[in-house]
Design a protein around this motif. Structure first.
Motif, PDB file in Angstrom:
ATOM      1  N   THR A 411     -10.780  56.498  17.542  1.00 38.60           N
ATOM      2  CA  THR A 411      -9.460  56.820  18.088  1.00 38.60           C
ATOM      3  C   THR A 411      -8.851  58.032  17.387  1.00 38.60           C
ATOM      4  O   THR A 411      -8.148  58.824  18.023  1.00 38.60           O
ATOM      5  N   LEU A 412      -9.128  58.181  16.097  1.00 35.51           N
ATOM      6  CA  LEU A 412      -8.618  59.357  15.395  1.00 35.51           C
ATOM      7  C   LEU A 412      -9.221  60.634  15.969  1.00 35.51           C
ATOM      8  O   LEU A 412      -8.502  61.625  16.183  1.00 35.51           O
ATOM      9  N   ALA A 413     -10.520  60.624  16.249  1.00 33.96           N
ATOM     10  CA  ALA A 413     -11.165  61.792  16.850  1.00 33.96           C
ATOM     11  C   ALA A 413     -10.564  62.104  18.215  1.00 33.96           C
ATOM     12  O   ALA A 413     -10.344  63.273  18.572  1.00 33.96           O
ATOM     13  N   ILE A 414     -10.275  61.054  18.996  1.00 33.19           N
ATOM     14  CA  ILE A 414      -9.660  61.259  20.308  1.00 33.19           C
ATOM     15  C   ILE A 414      -8.261  61.848  20.155  1.00 33.19           C
ATOM     16  O   ILE A 414      -7.873  62.772  20.891  1.00 33.19           O
ATOM     17  N   PHE A 415      -7.496  61.322  19.193  1.00 29.32           N
ATOM     18  CA  PHE A 415      -6.157  61.849  18.946  1.00 29.32           C
ATOM     19  C   PHE A 415      -6.210  63.333  18.596  1.00 29.32           C
ATOM     20  O   PHE A 415      -5.412  64.135  19.104  1.00 29.32           O
ATOM     21  N   ILE A 416      -7.135  63.699  17.717  1.00 29.33           N
ATOM     22  CA  ILE A 416      -7.232  65.104  17.307  1.00 29.33           C
ATOM     23  C   ILE A 416      -7.515  65.989  18.510  1.00 29.33           C
ATOM     24  O   ILE A 416      -6.893  67.045  18.701  1.00 29.33           O
ATOM     25  N   ALA A 417      -8.456  65.571  19.361  1.00 31.57           N
ATOM     26  CA  ALA A 417      -8.817  66.378  20.529  1.00 31.57           C
ATOM     27  C   ALA A 417      -7.655  66.482  21.518  1.00 31.57           C
ATOM     28  O   ALA A 417      -7.330  67.566  22.012  1.00 31.57           O
ATOM     29  N   VAL A 418      -7.028  65.342  21.818  1.00 32.31           N
ATOM     30  CA  VAL A 418      -5.939  65.336  22.798  1.00 32.31           C
ATOM     31  C   VAL A 418      -4.732  66.108  22.273  1.00 32.31           C
ATOM     32  O   VAL A 418      -4.118  66.901  23.004  1.00 32.31           O
ATOM     33  N   TYR A 419      -4.386  65.896  21.003  1.00 37.32           N
ATOM     34  CA  TYR A 419      -3.237  66.596  20.443  1.00 37.32           C
ATOM     35  C   TYR A 419      -3.468  68.104  20.411  1.00 37.32           C
ATOM     36  O   TYR A 419      -2.556  68.889  20.682  1.00 37.32           O
ATOM     37  N   ALA A 420      -4.695  68.505  20.052  1.00 33.34           N
ATOM     38  CA  ALA A 420      -4.995  69.934  20.018  1.00 33.34           C
ATOM     39  C   ALA A 420      -4.844  70.551  21.409  1.00 33.34           C
ATOM     40  O   ALA A 420      -4.311  71.662  21.552  1.00 33.34           O
ATOM     41  N   ALA A 421      -5.267  69.813  22.439  1.00 34.11           N
ATOM     42  CA  ALA A 421      -5.179  70.341  23.802  1.00 34.11           C
ATOM     43  C   ALA A 421      -3.749  70.323  24.325  1.00 34.11           C
ATOM     44  O   ALA A 421      -3.231  71.341  24.799  1.00 34.11           O
ATOM     45  N   VAL A 422      -3.093  69.165  24.227  1.00 31.91           N
ATOM     46  CA  VAL A 422      -1.763  69.011  24.827  1.00 31.91           C
ATOM     47  C   VAL A 422      -0.708  69.811  24.065  1.00 31.91           C
ATOM     48  O   VAL A 422       0.001  70.647  24.631  1.00 31.91           O
ATOM     49  N   PHE A 423      -0.616  69.560  22.765  1.00 34.55           N
ATOM     50  CA  PHE A 423       0.442  70.220  22.007  1.00 34.55           C
ATOM     51  C   PHE A 423       0.083  71.656  21.661  1.00 34.55           C
ATOM     52  O   PHE A 423       0.982  72.481  21.462  1.00 34.55           O
ATOM     53  N   GLY A 424      -1.214  71.957  21.600  1.00 39.44           N
ATOM     54  CA  GLY A 424      -1.595  73.357  21.444  1.00 39.44           C
ATOM     55  C   GLY A 424      -1.130  74.175  22.637  1.00 39.44           C
ATOM     56  O   GLY A 424      -0.595  75.281  22.494  1.00 39.44           O
ATOM     57  N   THR A 425      -1.313  73.614  23.847  1.00 37.92           N
ATOM     58  CA  THR A 425      -0.843  74.288  25.050  1.00 37.92           C
ATOM     59  C   THR A 425       0.676  74.394  25.067  1.00 37.92           C
ATOM     60  O   THR A 425       1.245  75.438  25.407  1.00 37.92           O
ATOM     61  N   GLY A 426       1.351  73.315  24.679  1.00 40.76           N
ATOM     62  CA  GLY A 426       2.809  73.327  24.663  1.00 40.76           C
ATOM     63  C   GLY A 426       3.376  74.337  23.687  1.00 40.76           C
ATOM     64  O   GLY A 426       4.321  75.066  24.001  1.00 40.76           O
ATOM     65  N   ILE A 427       2.799  74.384  22.489  1.00 38.30           N
ATOM     66  CA  ILE A 427       3.287  75.341  21.496  1.00 38.30           C
ATOM     67  C   ILE A 427       3.002  76.765  21.939  1.00 38.30           C
ATOM     68  O   ILE A 427       3.836  77.673  21.753  1.00 38.30           O
ATOM     69  N   ALA A 428       1.838  76.988  22.556  1.00 36.74           N
ATOM     70  CA  ALA A 428       1.531  78.324  23.073  1.00 36.74           C
ATOM     71  C   ALA A 428       2.534  78.740  24.135  1.00 36.74           C
ATOM     72  O   ALA A 428       2.962  79.908  24.198  1.00 36.74           O
TER      73      ALA A 428
END
Length: 477
Positions: A411-428
């Protein structure tokens, strides 16, 4: 999994989610109050520069607010999935406090957010200003309940242990526990300061690129004044918070200072500026220290003494290596903030604040410093509380759910991937909005993007036009 225990993976997972989440409410708190000031200035003076800045920052606020809500929901579920033993033990206190936050603050924000974002041409000026003020009030009320819950975990009061569980006996004591006032003021001021630095950094970046208009100049000066006033106040609040922590969580202070053992009577405690606390050797290596300054800061006397790490059993000590450096990162950034504010006032007095490229680069570089300082302070607070999840009552190792390392690692690996995609896009996307910059319509009609009107769209997700995306793509190549 990954050579880590289930407890370590659960802590990393919660640390990841809260590190993402905390930056969004901080910006939300600061921007909401900034929008209140901008709208009040526009209503009082009629100058369109304040209106233009309001429309610009309200779009950034809207996107940031959405990301804050999404990231916060995950944390609430983690209490039940990863920390179910803690929820069973202290849920009678944590649960109501978090529920009060939803019933008061979140409903207040959500109820007026639509009017604030889309009601500029649909309601009167007074009602719209009230909506903006209610959203700002909601952000502060939300911080109040969240910090009441966290502060109770740091300095628990107003409870009784009944059948192996915590039960509230005095809700006023629970909410207004000893560390709550200091944490609330410290975090609120940090949010205002971080937002001022972000606004000032954005303005400095535009000035360096040659975008010199009344809106950019106004937000730059407002930010510099805010930093100059609030940064020294935050230093004083931090000092009071430190004295409170010394009284109620002495092991945390010892870890922050890398202070292992007492010296000779009357010798005072030195301030270790740099060093490497070694938990195995029980000493701070390679230290550079200033005699007696630690006593002066923490006890306000030159010969005062403070608790040492060796006063506590090894299993009761926080990780001084982490806490020592996270605290110094926070303090170091705070010193730079004070320097930025005072330098800005000096250059303003000399009339060179707009043309001094070195200062503009410094201001632009300090744009995210407030958020980094908040993260460093949060690490100091939370790691410094260890090994307790409820200080003195329940250990973190006893609070974790009985999951295996494989499940938590996955679940930690999934969190890292999802957070990088979702919040990376949002911050960009947030950075793209900031890159666009505020419009300048001094003396012109409002550029609201309302029905039938040209100009910037009222919808936050439409604010970054396609031409901006094309320009960004060309710059990257």
């Amino acid at each position: 999994m990954w050579g880590l225990t289930a407890l370590e993976l659960a802590r990393i997972q919660f640390g990841l989610t809260i590190s993402f989440h905390i930056i969004f409410p901080a910006i939300t708190i600061g921007l909401a109050s900034y929008l209140v000031v901008l709208e009040a200035c526009w209503l009082r003076t009629g100058r369109s520069v304040y209106r233009d800045l309001y429309h610009f920052w309200s779009k950034i606020f809207a996107v940031n607010f959405g990301m804050g809500v999404v990231s916060g929901l995950v944390m609430a579920y983690q209490f039940g999935t990863n920390w179910s033993v803690y929820s069973d033990y202290a849920g009678s206190i944590t649960g109501p406090l978090l529920a009060y936050e939803v019933l008061t603050a979140f409903f207040l924000e959500a109820g007026f957010l639509g009017v604030m974002l889309f009601g500029w041409n649909r309601v009167g000026p007074a009602l719209h200003f009230m909506a903006t003020a209610m959203v700002a009030l909601g952000t502060l009320v939300s911080a109040t309940w969240i910090l009441a819950s966290n502060s109770w975990m740091q300095t628990p009061q107003g409870y009784a242990i009944i059948d192996g569980r915590v039960a509230p006996t005095d809700w006023l004591a629970v909410i207004f526990n000893p560390s709550f006032p200091y944490r609330l003021v410290h975090m609120s001021v940090a949010a205002f300061l971080a937002t001022a630095l972000m606004v000032g950094g954005a303005a400095a970046w535009h000035l360096l690129r040659g975008t010199d208009n009344p809106a950019v100049r106004k937000m730059f000066m407002m930010a510099l004044w805010m930093v100059a006033i609030v940064a020294p106040i935050q230093a004083m609040v931090g000092d009071a918070h430190g004295l409170n922590t010394l009284k109620h969580q002495p092991a945390k202070i010892a870890a922050m200072e890398g202070h292992w053992q007492h010296g000779a009577p009357g010798a005072g405690v030195p301030l270790i500026v740099f060093g490497w606390p070694d938990m195995e050797r029980e000493q701070t290596r390679y230290k550079v220290e200033i005699p007696r300054l630690g006593s002066l800061i923490l006890t306000h006397s030159l010969d005062g003494d403070i608790p040492a790490l060796k006063d506590f059993a090894p299993r009761d000590r926080p990780n001084s290596t982490v806490v020592f450096w996270s605290f110094r990162i926070m303090v170091g950034l705070g010193v730079l903030m004070i320097f930025l504010g005072l330098t800005g006032l000096l250059l303003r007095w000399r009339g060179t604040v707009w043309s001094n490229k070195t200062f503009l680069r410094f201001a632009a570089g300090m744009g995210p410093a407030g958020l980094f300082a908040i993260l460093a302070g949060w690490f100091t607070t939370e790691v410094g509380r260890q090994p307790w999840v409820v200080y003195g009552l329940m250990r973190t190792a006893d609070a974790v759910s009985p999951h295996g390392a494989a499940e938590l690692g996955t679940t930690l690996a999934i969190f890292i991937a999802v957070y990088a995609a979702v919040f990376g896009t949002g911050i960009a996307y947030l950075l793209r909005l900031i890159r666009k910059g505020p419009a300048t319509n001094e003396g012109a009609q409002p550029d609201t993007g309302g029905p039938g009107q040209p100009g910037t769209p009222a919808r936050p997700l439409s604010a970054a036009r396609k031409s901006d995306r094309d320009d960004a793509a060309l710059e990257e190549h």
